[in-house]
Every structure is written in C-alpha cells, then in structure tokens.
Design an enzyme around this catalytic site. Structure first.
Site, PDB file in Angstrom:
ATOM      1  N   ARG A   1      38.692  30.720  44.182  1.00 37.83           N
ATOM      2  CA  ARG A   1      39.135  31.363  45.207  1.00 37.83           C
ATOM      3  C   ARG A   1      39.705  32.113  44.837  1.00 37.83           C
ATOM      4  O   ARG A   1      40.762  32.559  43.653  1.00 37.83           O
ATOM      5  CB  ARG A   1      39.964  30.175  46.059  1.00 37.83           C
ATOM      6  CG  ARG A   1      39.436  28.929  46.834  1.00 37.83           C
ATOM      7  CD  ARG A   1      38.557  29.592  47.704  1.00 37.83           C
ATOM      8  NE  ARG A   1      37.394  28.867  48.802  1.00 37.83           N
ATOM      9  CZ  ARG A   1      36.242  28.301  48.238  1.00 37.83           C
ATOM     10  NH1 ARG A   1      35.616  28.873  46.568  1.00 37.83           N
ATOM     11  NH2 ARG A   1      35.597  27.724  48.692  1.00 37.83           N
TER      12      ARG A   1
ATOM     13  N   ASP B   1      34.304  35.347  40.329  1.00 33.42           N
ATOM     14  CA  ASP B   1      33.145  35.380  41.348  1.00 33.42           C
ATOM     15  C   ASP B   1      33.583  35.226  42.497  1.00 33.42           C
ATOM     16  O   ASP B   1      33.016  34.940  43.457  1.00 33.42           O
ATOM     17  CB  ASP B   1      32.866  33.915  40.580  1.00 33.42           C
ATOM     18  CG  ASP B   1      31.193  32.970  41.775  1.00 33.42           C
ATOM     19  OD1 ASP B   1      30.261  33.946  41.767  1.00 33.42           O
ATOM     20  OD2 ASP B   1      31.311  32.158  42.349  1.00 33.42           O
TER      21      ASP B   1
ATOM     22  N   GLU C   1      37.423  38.706  50.136  1.00 29.92           N
ATOM     23  CA  GLU C   1      35.467  38.570  50.074  1.00 29.92           C
ATOM     24  C   GLU C   1      34.725  38.074  51.024  1.00 29.92           C
ATOM     25  O   GLU C   1      33.702  38.707  51.341  1.00 29.92           O
ATOM     26  CB  GLU C   1      34.949  37.987  48.879  1.00 29.92           C
ATOM     27  CG  GLU C   1      35.561  36.378  48.953  1.00 29.92           C
ATOM     28  CD  GLU C   1      35.197  36.094  48.180  1.00 29.92           C
ATOM     29  OE1 GLU C   1      35.012  36.018  46.678  1.00 29.92           O
ATOM     30  OE2 GLU C   1      34.088  34.486  48.316  1.00 29.92           O
TER      31      GLU C   1
ATOM     32  N   HIS D   1      30.229  35.108  44.286  1.00 26.33           N
ATOM     33  CA  HIS D   1      30.809  33.747  44.725  1.00 26.33           C
ATOM     34  C   HIS D   1      29.203  32.987  45.176  1.00 26.33           C
ATOM     35  O   HIS D   1      28.791  32.643  45.728  1.00 26.33           O
ATOM     36  CB  HIS D   1      30.761  34.104  46.265  1.00 26.33           C
ATOM     37  CG  HIS D   1      32.083  32.834  46.378  1.00 26.33           C
ATOM     38  ND1 HIS D   1      32.831  32.843  46.760  1.00 26.33           N
ATOM     39  CD2 HIS D   1      31.785  31.513  46.273  1.00 26.33           C
ATOM     40  CE1 HIS D   1      34.096  31.756  47.085  1.00 26.33           C
ATOM     41  NE2 HIS D   1      32.661  30.384  46.258  1.00 26.33           N
TER      42      HIS D   1
END
Ligand code: NAD
Length: 316
Positions: A231, A255, A260, A292
C-alpha cells in the site's frame, strides 16, 4: 436477489455473468464507481460489489436507505470502506482473498528488474543506446533481502526467493513456523540495518502507515533497494524521493503510491495527472512504477469476482 456491481471493467463482465449464474443472483452491472451520484444504481439490490473507490458514511447512508445488507469489495485491502460505520448499521463488509502467487511472482520480477536496472536498459534500448554505461547490476544470490509482513503474500515471496540462494530476513508481528525454514525472523531494526533490499507486505494500519520514513531510511544500508507492492501509505513518499536523490536509496519498485486511488486504472494520456511526487518518481531511471497491477492475472481476477459474489450471498 440482485447485486449492484460498480466499477466493472470489460474484462470482468464475462466472469460476472458466469459466476452470477452459478450463485443464482441477478446483477446490475455498471462501469461507474460508487459515489453519492451513482448510489441509485443499487436501488432494488441487496448488496453492492465494489473495488478501490473510497466508500464513506454519506454513501453508506444512502445505500442503507435502499436496504443494502452487504458491501463486498473485490480487493484484498478494505481500508477504503468505512467498514466500522457500515457494520454499526448492520451492513456486512467483506473483502476477497486470491492466490498469493500473483503478487508474489510480480514482487520477485520487480526485485530482479530493480537489481538489474531494467527500466534504464529498456528505455535506453528504445532510443537505440546500446552502451553499457551505468547499467551494471548485481546478483540477487549475494544479497540480503528483508521481507516485512509474512502473511500470505510475504510468505510466498520468501518461498519464491528460496531458489535464488539469497539470505532472507523477515519481520512480522506474528511469526509463522512455516516461514522459519526459509527465512530468519529478526527485530525490525536489524532488518533495516542488514538488508540490501527491503520488500513490504503488510496492510495499511495505524502502525504501518509511514513506516518507511526519513528516520527508518537513515537506519538502512547505503544503496538499499525498496520494493512496495502493498500500500502506498506505508512509505513517506517525500522522504523516499529525497533518499533516491541523495543516493541513500539506490532504486525502488513501486506498484502502489500514496494518493493513487483517483488516478490508477484511468487513462490520463492527454491530461495532466496532478500528482507531483508520482511525476518525480516516474522520471527517475532507477524507479520502476506500475499502476497497482501486481494482482492482475486471469487467476486472481476470476477469484475476485467469484468470491465477492459468494460473500454477498453468504453474508445476508
Ligand atoms: P495478509 O493479511 O495475509 O498478511 C499481512 C501480514 O502483515 C500479516 O502476517 C500481519 O501479521 C502483518 N502485519 C500487520 N501489521 C504489521 C506490522 N505493524 N508490522 C509487521 N507486520 C505486520 O495480507 P496479504 O494478502 O499478504 O497482503 C499483503 C499486502 O499486499 C496488503 O497491504 C495488501 O493490500 C497488498 N496487496 C497488494 C496487491 C497489489 O496488486 N499490489 C494485491 C493484493 C494485496
């Protein structure tokens, strides 16, 4: 028995049709995210099926008025839902679990890409720069990898790493016997001091938010590599940028990034994104950014759709 499916992507439609039939439920499928403006899509339904869009009290209140009894997020994380409020109203909130291999394999891929400077190699190839300057990498087998969080994904990463011959240090608030044959548990400070590469696999909680910050980075080895597939909020992004600029952190693979949620899974091709830290990180040749997508495999998406429907049916 009808479920309102929000934020449905094209690649999920056939899966929803398949599993909707299997569980005997009717589906009202929409590509729109859940917001107070789209709340009415859930009228006449007993449950809603969502992804990562934040769901707060205002929306939950509207859904409650429609008689919604279950909120199923087809994601592992569920911190985007005000679940305590929903549950206080008698609305159940469920998340899904899916094969940990999808994120664990992606983690190992990005580790290797970071160690071997793959972003620079690939972008330079596009410009026909085939020189070897500044792209010499290292070998994972000679490194100490620190894994923070040895739940489903962290443990699978550790098992995947066992074939590479690297030393693996692990930290978790709960130690697992099944991990001990592949990694050595140690205090978090020791992991920070000794790891050449640190990979994060904890949920976002009050304890873990900002755990990678100016102070903890200062306690790490010079030239450490940081991998975050968990996260974005686990990392203080400004502190990471400063450490990448100074060379304290040699490389990162991210990622996920704080802030985001309004950006990833949308197409910003001809528009400004408006996330300055993301732009700085993306411009760095030693930072691999992906939107992500660590979860995104046929197997995981099938599990997400299937288990979100199953939870709706079971929880009412
Ligand atoms: P999990 O619940 O199986 O494991 C999490 C582990 O973190 C547990 O072992 C727990 O004890 C540990 N933990 C909790 N608080 C801690 C702390 N303060 N310090 C150390 N350890 C702590 O979860 P998982 O399925 O392995 O998922 C791990 C992370 O990956 C989650 O943040 C999840 O949201 C994220 N994730 C990302 C993607 C992606 O596409 N990038 C996909 C799935 C999951």
């Amino acid at each position: 028995m009808k479920i309102a499916v929000y934020s449905c992507r094209e690649d999920e439609i056939a899966l929803f049709e398949k599993y909707g039939k299997e569980y005997g439920v009717e589906l009202s499928i929409s590509p729109l995210p859940p917001t107070p403006e789209t709340a009415r899509l859930a009228e006449g339904c007993f449950a809603v099926d969502i992804i990562t869009t934040p769901v707060g009290r205002d929306l939950i209140d509207i859904w409650r008025g429609f008689g919604i009894k279950a909120i199923a997020t087809r994601t592992v994380g569920y911190e985007h839902v005000d679940y305590k409020y929903a549950e206080s109203l008698g609305i159940s909130v469920s998340n899904v679990s899916y094969t940990p291999h999808t994120v664990a394999e992606y983690t190992v891929m990005t580790m290797l890409m970071a160690i071997r400077k793959m972003k620079a190699i690939l972008t330079r190839y596009i410009g026909q720069d085939f020189s070897l300057k500044d792209i010499r990498g290292k070998e994972l087998c000679n490194m100490t990898v620190g894994v923070i969080g040895t739940g489903k994904i962290g443990e699978t990463v550790i098992k995947n790493l066992s074939g590479f011959g690297c030393r693996v240090l692990a930290y978790d608030v709960y130690e697992k016997d099944s991990v001990k044959q592949y990694a050595q548990y140690c205090p978090l400070n020791t992991l920070y001091h000794e790891a050449d590469l640190i990979t994060l696999h904890t949920p976002a909680t009050d304890e873990t938010c900002g755990m990678i910050n100016k102070n903890t980075i200062a306690s790490m080895k010079d030239g450490v590599i940081i991998i975050n597939m968990a996260r974005g909020v686990l990392i203080d992004t400004a502190a990471l940028i400063e450490a990448l600029e100074s060379g304290k952190v040699a490389a990162a693979a991210l990622d996920v990034v704080d802030g985001e949620s309004a950006i990833y899974y949308k197409d910003f091709k001809y528009r400004p994104v408006g996330h300055h830290e993301m732009a700085i990180l993306q411009a760095m040749p030693n930072v691999l950014m992906t939107p992500h997508t660590a979860f995104f495999t046929d197997e995981a998406v099938g599990d997400m759709v299937r288990y979100s429907i199953e939870h709706c049916v079971k929880n009412v």
